[in-house]
Scaffold this motif. Structure first.
Motif, short mmCIF file in Angstrom:
data_model
loop_
_atom_site.label_atom_id
_atom_site.label_comp_id
_atom_site.label_asym_id
_atom_site.label_seq_id
_atom_site.Cartn_x
_atom_site.Cartn_y
_atom_site.Cartn_z
N LYS A 100 -20.99 -25.51 -22.88
CA LYS A 100 -20.16 -25.31 -21.69
C LYS A 100 -20.33 -23.89 -21.16
O LYS A 100 -20.41 -23.69 -19.94
CB LYS A 100 -18.69 -25.57 -22.05
CG LYS A 100 -17.73 -25.52 -20.85
CD LYS A 100 -17.95 -26.73 -19.95
CE LYS A 100 -16.80 -26.90 -18.94
NZ LYS A 100 -16.60 -25.76 -18.05
N ARG A 101 -20.39 -22.91 -22.05
CA ARG A 101 -20.56 -21.52 -21.61
C ARG A 101 -21.87 -21.34 -20.87
O ARG A 101 -21.93 -20.63 -19.85
CB ARG A 101 -20.51 -20.58 -22.81
CG ARG A 101 -19.11 -20.36 -23.38
CD ARG A 101 -19.15 -19.40 -24.55
NE ARG A 101 -19.72 -18.11 -24.17
CZ ARG A 101 -19.98 -17.14 -25.05
NH1 ARG A 101 -19.74 -17.32 -26.35
NH2 ARG A 101 -20.50 -15.99 -24.64
N ILE A 102 -22.92 -21.95 -21.36
CA ILE A 102 -24.22 -21.84 -20.70
C ILE A 102 -24.18 -22.50 -19.33
O ILE A 102 -24.66 -21.94 -18.34
CB ILE A 102 -25.33 -22.45 -21.58
CG1 ILE A 102 -25.49 -21.62 -22.86
CG2 ILE A 102 -26.65 -22.53 -20.83
CD1 ILE A 102 -26.40 -22.25 -23.90
N ALA A 103 -23.62 -23.70 -19.26
CA ALA A 103 -23.55 -24.41 -17.98
C ALA A 103 -22.70 -23.66 -16.96
O ALA A 103 -22.98 -23.70 -15.76
CB ALA A 103 -23.01 -25.82 -18.19
N ASP A 104 -21.68 -22.97 -17.44
CA ASP A 104 -20.79 -22.24 -16.53
C ASP A 104 -21.35 -20.89 -16.09
O ASP A 104 -20.82 -20.28 -15.17
CB ASP A 104 -19.43 -22.01 -17.21
CG ASP A 104 -18.59 -23.29 -17.27
OD1 ASP A 104 -18.91 -24.25 -16.54
OD2 ASP A 104 -17.63 -23.33 -18.06
N LEU A 113 -32.31 -20.75 -23.75
CA LEU A 113 -31.08 -21.49 -23.44
C LEU A 113 -31.05 -22.81 -24.21
O LEU A 113 -29.99 -23.24 -24.70
CB LEU A 113 -30.97 -21.75 -21.94
CG LEU A 113 -30.78 -20.51 -21.06
CD1 LEU A 113 -30.58 -20.93 -19.60
CD2 LEU A 113 -29.61 -19.67 -21.52
N PHE A 114 -32.19 -23.47 -24.32
CA PHE A 114 -32.25 -24.70 -25.12
C PHE A 114 -31.89 -24.42 -26.57
O PHE A 114 -31.09 -25.14 -27.18
CB PHE A 114 -33.64 -25.31 -25.03
CG PHE A 114 -33.92 -26.34 -26.10
CD1 PHE A 114 -33.15 -27.48 -26.21
CD2 PHE A 114 -34.93 -26.15 -27.02
CE1 PHE A 114 -33.39 -28.42 -27.20
CE2 PHE A 114 -35.18 -27.08 -28.01
CZ PHE A 114 -34.41 -28.21 -28.10
N SER A 115 -32.45 -23.35 -27.12
CA SER A 115 -32.17 -22.99 -28.51
C SER A 115 -30.68 -22.70 -28.71
O SER A 115 -30.06 -23.19 -29.65
CB SER A 115 -33.01 -21.78 -28.91
OG SER A 115 -32.70 -21.35 -30.22
N LEU A 116 -30.10 -21.92 -27.82
CA LEU A 116 -28.68 -21.57 -27.93
C LEU A 116 -27.78 -22.79 -27.74
O LEU A 116 -26.72 -22.89 -28.36
CB LEU A 116 -28.33 -20.50 -26.90
CG LEU A 116 -29.01 -19.13 -27.07
CD1 LEU A 116 -28.72 -18.24 -25.88
CD2 LEU A 116 -28.57 -18.46 -28.37
N ASN A 125 -29.72 -31.11 -23.54
CA ASN A 125 -28.71 -30.56 -24.44
C ASN A 125 -27.39 -30.31 -23.71
O ASN A 125 -26.31 -30.61 -24.22
CB ASN A 125 -29.21 -29.25 -25.05
CG ASN A 125 -29.72 -29.45 -26.47
OD1 ASN A 125 -29.90 -30.57 -26.94
ND2 ASN A 125 -29.98 -28.36 -27.16
N LEU A 126 -27.46 -29.74 -22.53
CA LEU A 126 -26.24 -29.46 -21.76
C LEU A 126 -25.54 -30.75 -21.36
O LEU A 126 -24.30 -30.79 -21.27
CB LEU A 126 -26.57 -28.63 -20.52
CG LEU A 126 -27.16 -27.23 -20.78
CD1 LEU A 126 -27.44 -26.52 -19.46
CD2 LEU A 126 -26.22 -26.39 -21.64
#
Length: 414
Positions: free
Chosen positions: A207-211, A196-199, A240-241
Protein backbone atom coordinates in the motif's frame (compact mmCIF):
# COMPACT_ATOMS: atom_id res chain seq x y z
CA UNK A 1 49.52 -3.38 -3.89
CA UNK A 2 48.50 -4.68 -7.31
CA UNK A 3 46.80 -8.01 -6.66
CA UNK A 4 45.24 -8.17 -3.17
CA UNK A 5 44.41 -11.60 -1.76
CA UNK A 6 42.95 -12.88 1.51
CA UNK A 7 44.72 -15.53 3.58
CA UNK A 8 43.11 -17.89 6.09
CA UNK A 9 43.34 -15.40 8.99
CA UNK A 10 41.27 -12.82 7.06
CA UNK A 11 44.16 -10.42 6.44
CA UNK A 12 44.73 -9.01 2.96
CA UNK A 13 48.17 -8.88 1.33
CA UNK A 14 49.61 -8.36 -2.11
CA UNK A 15 49.74 -11.72 -3.85
CA UNK A 16 53.42 -11.56 -4.80
CA UNK A 17 54.50 -10.53 -1.29
CA UNK A 18 52.53 -13.14 0.65
CA UNK A 19 53.44 -15.85 -1.86
CA UNK A 20 57.14 -15.03 -1.36
CA UNK A 21 56.58 -15.13 2.43
CA UNK A 22 55.10 -18.62 2.18
CA UNK A 23 57.78 -19.81 -0.22
CA UNK A 24 60.37 -18.85 2.39
CA UNK A 25 58.81 -21.44 4.70
CA UNK A 26 56.69 -19.22 6.94
CA UNK A 27 53.44 -20.81 8.19
CA UNK A 28 52.07 -17.80 10.06
CA UNK A 29 50.27 -14.57 9.24
CA UNK A 30 52.83 -11.73 9.03
CA UNK A 31 50.52 -9.30 10.87
CA UNK A 32 48.79 -11.42 13.52
CA UNK A 33 51.29 -14.22 13.95
CA UNK A 34 48.49 -16.80 13.75
CA UNK A 35 49.19 -20.17 12.20
CA UNK A 36 47.78 -20.49 8.68
CA UNK A 37 45.03 -23.12 8.48
CA UNK A 38 45.71 -23.44 4.75
CA UNK A 39 47.77 -21.65 2.11
CA UNK A 40 44.94 -20.92 -0.31
CA UNK A 41 44.86 -17.29 -1.52
CA UNK A 42 41.38 -15.86 -2.10
CA UNK A 43 41.27 -12.84 -4.46
CA UNK A 44 39.95 -9.69 -2.73
CA UNK A 45 37.93 -8.56 -5.72
CA UNK A 46 36.37 -5.54 -4.06
CA UNK A 47 39.71 -4.09 -2.97
CA UNK A 48 41.28 -4.85 -6.34
CA UNK A 49 38.52 -2.92 -8.09
CA UNK A 50 39.12 0.00 -5.74
CA UNK A 51 42.79 0.00 -6.74
CA UNK A 52 41.91 -0.06 -10.43
CA UNK A 53 39.49 2.84 -10.11
CA UNK A 54 41.79 4.86 -7.87
CA UNK A 55 44.57 4.55 -10.40
CA UNK A 56 42.21 5.54 -13.22
CA UNK A 57 40.94 8.56 -11.24
CA UNK A 58 44.50 9.77 -10.58
CA UNK A 59 45.91 9.05 -14.03
CA UNK A 60 48.24 6.30 -12.85
CA UNK A 61 48.85 3.48 -15.37
CA UNK A 62 47.75 0.11 -14.05
CA UNK A 63 47.82 -3.25 -15.79
CA UNK A 64 45.79 -5.80 -13.81
CA UNK A 65 47.74 -9.01 -13.24
CA UNK A 66 46.61 -12.16 -15.02
CA UNK A 67 45.07 -13.41 -11.78
CA UNK A 68 42.57 -10.54 -12.00
CA UNK A 69 40.46 -12.73 -14.25
CA UNK A 70 39.84 -15.08 -11.34
CA UNK A 71 36.57 -15.02 -9.49
CA UNK A 72 35.68 -15.85 -5.92
CA UNK A 73 35.77 -19.60 -5.33
CA UNK A 74 33.41 -21.35 -3.00
CA UNK A 75 35.70 -20.38 -0.13
CA UNK A 76 34.60 -16.73 -0.55
CA UNK A 77 31.85 -17.33 2.00
CA UNK A 78 34.40 -18.33 4.62
CA UNK A 79 34.77 -16.35 7.80
CA UNK A 80 38.04 -14.86 6.59
CA UNK A 81 36.48 -13.60 3.36
CA UNK A 82 33.45 -12.23 5.19
CA UNK A 83 35.63 -10.26 7.59
CA UNK A 84 37.65 -8.89 4.70
CA UNK A 85 34.48 -7.84 2.90
CA UNK A 86 33.22 -6.13 6.04
CA UNK A 87 36.40 -4.10 6.18
CA UNK A 88 36.06 -3.26 2.50
CA UNK A 89 32.42 -2.23 3.01
CA UNK A 90 33.40 0.10 5.85
CA UNK A 91 36.03 1.72 3.64
CA UNK A 92 33.56 2.15 0.78
CA UNK A 93 30.92 3.71 3.02
CA UNK A 94 33.54 6.10 4.34
CA UNK A 95 34.10 7.19 0.75
CA UNK A 96 30.34 7.55 0.22
CA UNK A 97 30.13 9.79 3.26
CA UNK A 98 33.22 11.96 2.87
CA UNK A 99 34.67 11.45 -0.59
CA UNK A 100 34.59 13.67 -3.65
CA UNK A 101 31.82 13.23 -6.20
CA UNK A 102 34.07 10.95 -8.24
CA UNK A 103 35.00 8.89 -5.18
CA UNK A 104 31.33 8.52 -4.25
CA UNK A 105 30.52 7.28 -7.75
CA UNK A 106 33.30 4.69 -7.57
CA UNK A 107 32.24 3.63 -4.08
CA UNK A 108 28.62 3.16 -5.18
CA UNK A 109 29.79 0.92 -8.00
CA UNK A 110 31.92 -1.19 -5.67
CA UNK A 111 29.05 -1.53 -3.18
CA UNK A 112 26.83 -2.59 -6.06
CA UNK A 113 29.33 -5.32 -6.95
CA UNK A 114 29.97 -6.37 -3.37
CA UNK A 115 26.22 -6.71 -2.76
CA UNK A 116 26.06 -9.30 -5.56
CA UNK A 117 28.15 -11.83 -3.69
CA UNK A 118 25.81 -13.07 -0.98
CA UNK A 119 23.54 -12.50 1.97
CA UNK A 120 26.39 -11.85 4.40
CA UNK A 121 27.71 -8.99 2.29
CA UNK A 122 24.26 -7.47 1.85
CA UNK A 123 23.73 -7.60 5.59
CA UNK A 124 27.07 -6.08 6.56
CA UNK A 125 26.82 -3.30 3.95
CA UNK A 126 23.43 -2.21 5.30
CA UNK A 127 24.55 -2.56 8.91
CA UNK A 128 27.53 -0.32 8.18
CA UNK A 129 25.17 2.48 7.16
CA UNK A 130 25.25 2.43 3.36
CA UNK A 131 21.55 3.00 2.69
CA UNK A 132 21.30 6.70 3.72
CA UNK A 133 24.36 7.55 1.60
CA UNK A 134 23.10 5.57 -1.41
CA UNK A 135 19.79 7.40 -1.08
CA UNK A 136 21.62 10.69 -1.47
CA UNK A 137 23.13 9.53 -4.77
CA UNK A 138 19.75 8.55 -6.21
CA UNK A 139 19.13 12.22 -7.03
CA UNK A 140 22.65 12.77 -8.42
CA UNK A 141 22.92 14.59 -11.75
CA UNK A 142 25.67 12.10 -12.61
CA UNK A 143 24.04 9.28 -14.58
CA UNK A 144 26.68 6.71 -13.58
CA UNK A 145 26.36 7.56 -9.88
CA UNK A 146 22.57 7.33 -10.02
CA UNK A 147 22.59 4.02 -11.88
CA UNK A 148 25.10 2.45 -9.52
CA UNK A 149 23.28 3.67 -6.41
CA UNK A 150 19.83 2.41 -7.47
CA UNK A 151 21.32 -0.92 -8.55
CA UNK A 152 23.14 -1.21 -5.23
CA UNK A 153 19.83 -0.49 -3.50
CA UNK A 154 18.19 -3.25 -5.56
CA UNK A 155 20.89 -5.77 -4.62
CA UNK A 156 20.67 -4.83 -0.94
CA UNK A 157 16.86 -5.14 -0.97
CA UNK A 158 17.07 -8.81 -1.88
CA UNK A 159 18.06 -9.53 1.72
CA UNK A 160 14.75 -9.40 3.59
CA UNK A 161 16.06 -7.63 6.68
CA UNK A 162 17.30 -4.78 4.51
CA UNK A 163 13.82 -4.11 3.11
CA UNK A 164 12.70 -2.49 6.34
CA UNK A 165 15.83 -0.33 6.48
CA UNK A 166 15.16 0.96 2.99
CA UNK A 167 11.48 1.62 3.65
CA UNK A 168 12.18 3.24 7.04
CA UNK A 169 14.83 5.58 5.66
CA UNK A 170 13.06 8.92 5.27
CA UNK A 171 12.60 9.85 1.62
CA UNK A 172 14.22 6.69 0.28
CA UNK A 173 11.08 5.22 -1.30
CA UNK A 174 10.28 8.57 -2.91
CA UNK A 175 13.81 8.80 -4.31
CA UNK A 176 13.55 5.32 -5.83
CA UNK A 177 10.26 6.29 -7.46
CA UNK A 178 11.85 9.48 -8.81
CA UNK A 179 14.53 7.35 -10.49
CA UNK A 180 11.77 5.17 -11.95
CA UNK A 181 10.04 8.26 -13.32
CA UNK A 182 12.94 10.42 -14.42
CA UNK A 183 16.09 8.29 -14.23
CA UNK A 184 18.97 9.31 -16.49
CA UNK A 185 19.39 5.87 -18.05
CA UNK A 186 17.13 3.00 -19.08
CA UNK A 187 18.96 0.64 -16.74
CA UNK A 188 18.45 2.99 -13.80
CA UNK A 189 14.69 3.17 -14.45
CA UNK A 190 14.41 -0.59 -14.89
CA UNK A 191 16.36 -1.31 -11.71
CA UNK A 192 14.18 1.14 -9.80
CA UNK A 193 11.14 -0.87 -10.94
CA UNK A 194 12.85 -4.10 -9.90
CA UNK A 195 13.58 -2.55 -6.49
CA UNK A 196 9.88 -1.75 -6.02
CA UNK A 197 9.05 -5.34 -6.92
CA UNK A 198 11.55 -6.60 -4.36
CA UNK A 199 10.21 -4.30 -1.63
CA UNK A 200 6.59 -5.16 -2.44
CA UNK A 201 7.23 -8.77 -1.43
CA UNK A 202 6.38 -7.53 2.08
CA UNK A 203 2.59 -7.17 2.31
CA UNK A 204 2.70 -4.14 4.59
CA UNK A 205 4.72 -2.22 2.00
CA UNK A 206 2.39 -2.79 -0.97
CA UNK A 207 0.00 0.00 0.00
CA UNK A 208 2.83 2.42 0.83
CA UNK A 209 4.43 1.85 -2.56
CA UNK A 210 1.14 2.27 -4.44
CA UNK A 211 0.40 5.47 -2.52
CA UNK A 212 3.79 7.00 -3.32
CA UNK A 213 3.20 9.78 -5.81
CA UNK A 214 3.77 8.67 -9.40
CA UNK A 215 4.85 5.11 -8.58
CA UNK A 216 2.04 3.13 -10.21
CA UNK A 217 1.82 5.55 -13.15
CA UNK A 218 5.52 5.10 -13.84
CA UNK A 219 5.26 1.31 -13.66
CA UNK A 220 2.33 1.42 -16.09
CA UNK A 221 4.32 3.60 -18.49
CA UNK A 222 7.30 1.25 -18.29
CA UNK A 223 4.99 -1.69 -19.04
CA UNK A 224 3.71 0.12 -22.14
CA UNK A 225 6.94 1.60 -23.44
CA UNK A 226 9.88 -0.20 -21.83
CA UNK A 227 12.36 -2.71 -23.15
CA UNK A 228 11.44 -6.40 -22.77
CA UNK A 229 13.35 -6.48 -19.49
CA UNK A 230 11.73 -3.23 -18.36
CA UNK A 231 8.27 -4.57 -19.14
CA UNK A 232 9.03 -7.66 -17.07
CA UNK A 233 10.20 -5.58 -14.11
CA UNK A 234 7.08 -3.41 -14.36
CA UNK A 235 4.51 -6.20 -14.69
CA UNK A 236 5.92 -8.20 -11.78
CA UNK A 237 5.82 -5.11 -9.58
CA UNK A 238 2.23 -4.34 -10.67
CA UNK A 239 1.21 -7.93 -9.99
CA UNK A 240 2.60 -7.72 -6.47
CA UNK A 241 0.80 -4.44 -5.82
CA UNK A 242 -2.45 -5.94 -7.15
CA UNK A 243 -2.44 -8.56 -4.41
CA UNK A 244 -3.34 -5.82 -1.89
CA UNK A 245 -7.08 -5.17 -2.17
CA UNK A 246 -6.74 -1.52 -1.12
CA UNK A 247 -4.67 -0.78 -4.24
CA UNK A 248 -7.47 -1.48 -6.73
CA UNK A 249 -8.58 2.13 -7.14
CA UNK A 250 -4.99 3.33 -7.56
CA UNK A 251 -4.44 0.74 -10.28
CA UNK A 252 -7.45 2.13 -12.12
CA UNK A 253 -6.70 5.81 -11.65
CA UNK A 254 -3.09 5.39 -12.74
CA UNK A 255 -4.09 3.64 -16.00
CA UNK A 256 -2.31 0.49 -14.85
CA UNK A 257 -5.39 -1.54 -15.78
CA UNK A 258 -5.18 -0.22 -19.34
CA UNK A 259 -1.48 -1.11 -19.48
CA UNK A 260 -2.14 -4.61 -18.14
CA UNK A 261 -4.83 -5.22 -20.74
CA UNK A 262 -2.43 -4.09 -23.45
CA UNK A 263 0.21 -6.47 -22.10
CA UNK A 264 -2.04 -9.52 -22.58
CA UNK A 265 -0.69 -9.86 -26.10
CA UNK A 266 2.97 -9.27 -25.24
CA UNK A 267 5.17 -12.32 -24.96
CA UNK A 268 6.98 -12.59 -21.66
CA UNK A 269 4.58 -10.49 -19.61
CA UNK A 270 1.11 -11.73 -20.62
CA UNK A 271 0.92 -14.37 -17.87
CA UNK A 272 1.60 -11.90 -15.08
CA UNK A 273 -0.71 -9.31 -16.66
CA UNK A 274 -3.59 -11.82 -16.69
CA UNK A 275 -2.81 -12.70 -13.07
CA UNK A 276 -2.96 -9.05 -12.00
CA UNK A 277 -6.25 -8.52 -13.84
CA UNK A 278 -7.70 -11.63 -12.18
CA UNK A 279 -7.01 -9.98 -8.83
CA UNK A 280 -8.30 -6.54 -9.82
CA UNK A 281 -11.65 -7.79 -11.14
CA UNK A 282 -12.49 -9.37 -7.79
CA UNK A 283 -13.81 -5.98 -6.73
CA UNK A 284 -16.82 -4.42 -8.49
CA UNK A 285 -14.95 -1.22 -9.24
CA UNK A 286 -12.11 -3.24 -10.74
CA UNK A 287 -14.49 -5.41 -12.74
CA UNK A 288 -16.15 -2.27 -14.10
CA UNK A 289 -12.80 -0.80 -15.12
CA UNK A 290 -11.65 -3.99 -16.84
CA UNK A 291 -15.06 -4.43 -18.47
CA UNK A 292 -14.78 -0.93 -19.91
CA UNK A 293 -11.51 -1.81 -21.61
CA UNK A 294 -12.46 -2.64 -25.18
CA UNK A 295 -9.75 -5.29 -25.65
CA UNK A 296 -9.94 -6.90 -22.20
CA UNK A 297 -12.23 -9.82 -23.00
CA UNK A 298 -10.60 -10.43 -26.38
CA UNK A 299 -7.16 -10.36 -24.76
CA UNK A 300 -8.15 -12.87 -22.10
CA UNK A 301 -9.75 -15.11 -24.75
CA UNK A 302 -6.50 -14.95 -26.70
CA UNK A 303 -4.61 -15.97 -23.58
CA UNK A 304 -6.93 -18.97 -23.16
CA UNK A 305 -6.20 -19.96 -26.73
CA UNK A 306 -2.44 -19.45 -26.96
CA UNK A 307 -1.14 -18.81 -23.45
CA UNK A 308 0.96 -20.93 -21.16
CA UNK A 309 -0.89 -23.36 -18.85
CA UNK A 310 -0.60 -20.83 -16.03
CA UNK A 311 -1.63 -18.04 -18.35
CA UNK A 312 -4.76 -19.96 -19.26
CA UNK A 313 -5.53 -20.46 -15.57
CA UNK A 314 -5.25 -16.75 -14.92
CA UNK A 315 -7.28 -15.81 -17.99
CA UNK A 316 -10.23 -18.07 -17.16
CA UNK A 317 -10.06 -16.93 -13.53
CA UNK A 318 -10.22 -13.29 -14.66
CA UNK A 319 -13.22 -13.97 -16.90
CA UNK A 320 -14.99 -15.84 -14.10
CA UNK A 321 -14.52 -12.98 -11.66
CA UNK A 322 -15.49 -10.45 -14.31
CA UNK A 323 -18.85 -12.22 -14.61
CA UNK A 324 -19.28 -12.46 -10.84
CA UNK A 325 -18.34 -8.90 -9.97
CA UNK A 326 -19.07 -6.97 -13.17
CA UNK A 327 -22.82 -7.45 -13.34
CA UNK A 328 -25.07 -8.41 -16.23
CA UNK A 329 -23.39 -6.21 -18.83
CA UNK A 330 -19.95 -7.69 -18.19
CA UNK A 331 -21.35 -11.21 -18.17
CA UNK A 332 -23.06 -10.61 -21.51
CA UNK A 333 -19.81 -9.40 -23.04
CA UNK A 334 -18.03 -12.54 -21.87
CA UNK A 335 -20.83 -14.88 -22.97
CA UNK A 336 -20.91 -13.37 -26.47
CA UNK A 337 -17.16 -13.70 -26.95
CA UNK A 338 -16.45 -15.75 -30.10
CA UNK A 339 -14.93 -19.20 -29.64
CA UNK A 340 -15.19 -19.07 -25.86
CA UNK A 341 -17.39 -22.17 -25.72
CA UNK A 342 -14.82 -24.33 -27.48
CA UNK A 343 -11.97 -22.96 -25.39
CA UNK A 344 -13.86 -23.67 -22.18
CA UNK A 345 -14.62 -27.18 -23.33
CA UNK A 346 -10.93 -27.71 -24.10
CA UNK A 347 -9.90 -26.45 -20.68
CA UNK A 348 -12.46 -28.67 -18.97
CA UNK A 349 -10.74 -31.72 -20.40
CA UNK A 350 -7.10 -30.70 -20.97
CA UNK A 351 -6.39 -27.81 -18.61
CA UNK A 352 -4.58 -27.96 -15.31
CA UNK A 353 -6.55 -28.85 -12.21
CA UNK A 354 -7.06 -25.19 -11.32
CA UNK A 355 -7.96 -24.26 -14.90
CA UNK A 356 -10.55 -27.04 -15.02
CA UNK A 357 -12.07 -25.82 -11.76
CA UNK A 358 -12.32 -22.25 -13.00
CA UNK A 359 -13.69 -23.34 -16.38
CA UNK A 360 -16.36 -25.46 -14.70
CA UNK A 361 -17.36 -22.56 -12.47
CA UNK A 362 -17.53 -20.19 -15.43
CA UNK A 363 -19.72 -22.63 -17.34
CA UNK A 364 -22.06 -22.84 -14.35
CA UNK A 365 -22.32 -19.06 -14.37
CA UNK A 366 -23.31 -19.24 -18.02
CA UNK A 367 -25.95 -21.83 -17.26
CA UNK A 368 -27.72 -19.26 -15.11
CA UNK A 369 -27.87 -16.85 -18.05
CA UNK A 370 -30.83 -16.95 -20.40
CA UNK A 371 -28.49 -17.30 -23.39
CA UNK A 372 -26.54 -20.25 -21.98
CA UNK A 373 -28.26 -22.84 -24.18
CA UNK A 374 -27.55 -20.84 -27.31
CA UNK A 375 -23.83 -20.84 -26.68
CA UNK A 376 -23.37 -24.27 -25.16
CA UNK A 377 -26.14 -26.40 -26.58
CA UNK A 378 -24.95 -29.59 -28.21
CA UNK A 379 -21.32 -29.13 -27.20
CA UNK A 380 -21.32 -31.67 -24.41
CA UNK A 381 -20.30 -29.06 -21.87
CA UNK A 382 -23.14 -30.07 -19.59
CA UNK A 383 -21.53 -33.48 -19.22
CA UNK A 384 -18.18 -31.88 -18.42
CA UNK A 385 -19.81 -29.59 -15.88
CA UNK A 386 -21.48 -32.50 -14.17
CA UNK A 387 -18.17 -34.26 -13.95
CA UNK A 388 -16.61 -31.21 -12.35
CA UNK A 389 -19.50 -30.14 -10.16
CA UNK A 390 -17.69 -30.88 -6.90
CA UNK A 391 -14.76 -28.74 -7.96
CA UNK A 392 -17.10 -26.02 -9.11
CA UNK A 393 -18.91 -25.96 -5.79
CA UNK A 394 -15.62 -25.63 -3.98
CA UNK A 395 -14.79 -22.62 -6.14
CA UNK A 396 -17.17 -20.33 -4.29
CA UNK A 397 -14.47 -17.82 -3.38
CA UNK A 398 -11.46 -16.43 -5.13
CA UNK A 399 -8.23 -15.70 -3.29
CA UNK A 400 -4.93 -14.16 -4.32
CA UNK A 401 -3.43 -17.64 -4.06
CA UNK A 402 -5.80 -18.78 -6.84
CA UNK A 403 -3.78 -16.76 -9.31
CA UNK A 404 -0.90 -18.77 -10.68
CA UNK A 405 2.09 -16.74 -11.77
CA UNK A 406 5.66 -17.97 -11.81
CA UNK A 407 7.30 -14.97 -10.12
CA UNK A 408 10.40 -15.62 -8.09
CA UNK A 409 10.89 -13.36 -5.10
CA UNK A 410 14.62 -13.71 -5.54
CA UNK A 411 15.32 -10.71 -7.71
CA UNK A 412 18.32 -11.26 -9.99
CA UNK A 413 21.25 -9.13 -8.89
CA UNK A 414 22.81 -6.86 -11.49
Amino acid sequence: MRDPVIISTGQTYDRASIARWMEEGHCTCPKTGQMLVHTRLVPNRALRNLIVHWCAAHGIPFDPPESAAETFPAASASKAAIEANKATAALLIQQLANGSQGAKTIAAREIRLLAKTGRENRACIAEAGAIPHLKGLLSSPNAVAQENSVTAMLNLSIYDKNKSQIMDEQGCLGSIVEVLRFGHTTEARENAAATLFSLSAVHDYKKRIADEYGAVEALARLLREGTPRGKKDAVTALFNLSTHTDNCVRMIESLAVTALVGALGVEGVAEEAAGALALIVRQPVGAEAVGNEEMAVAGLIGMMRCGTPRGKENAVAALLELCRSGGAAATERVVKAPALAGLLQSLLFTGTKRARRKAASLARVFQRCENAYIHFGGLGVGYAIAGNSAAANRDSSFLASDVSVSISLSVPVV
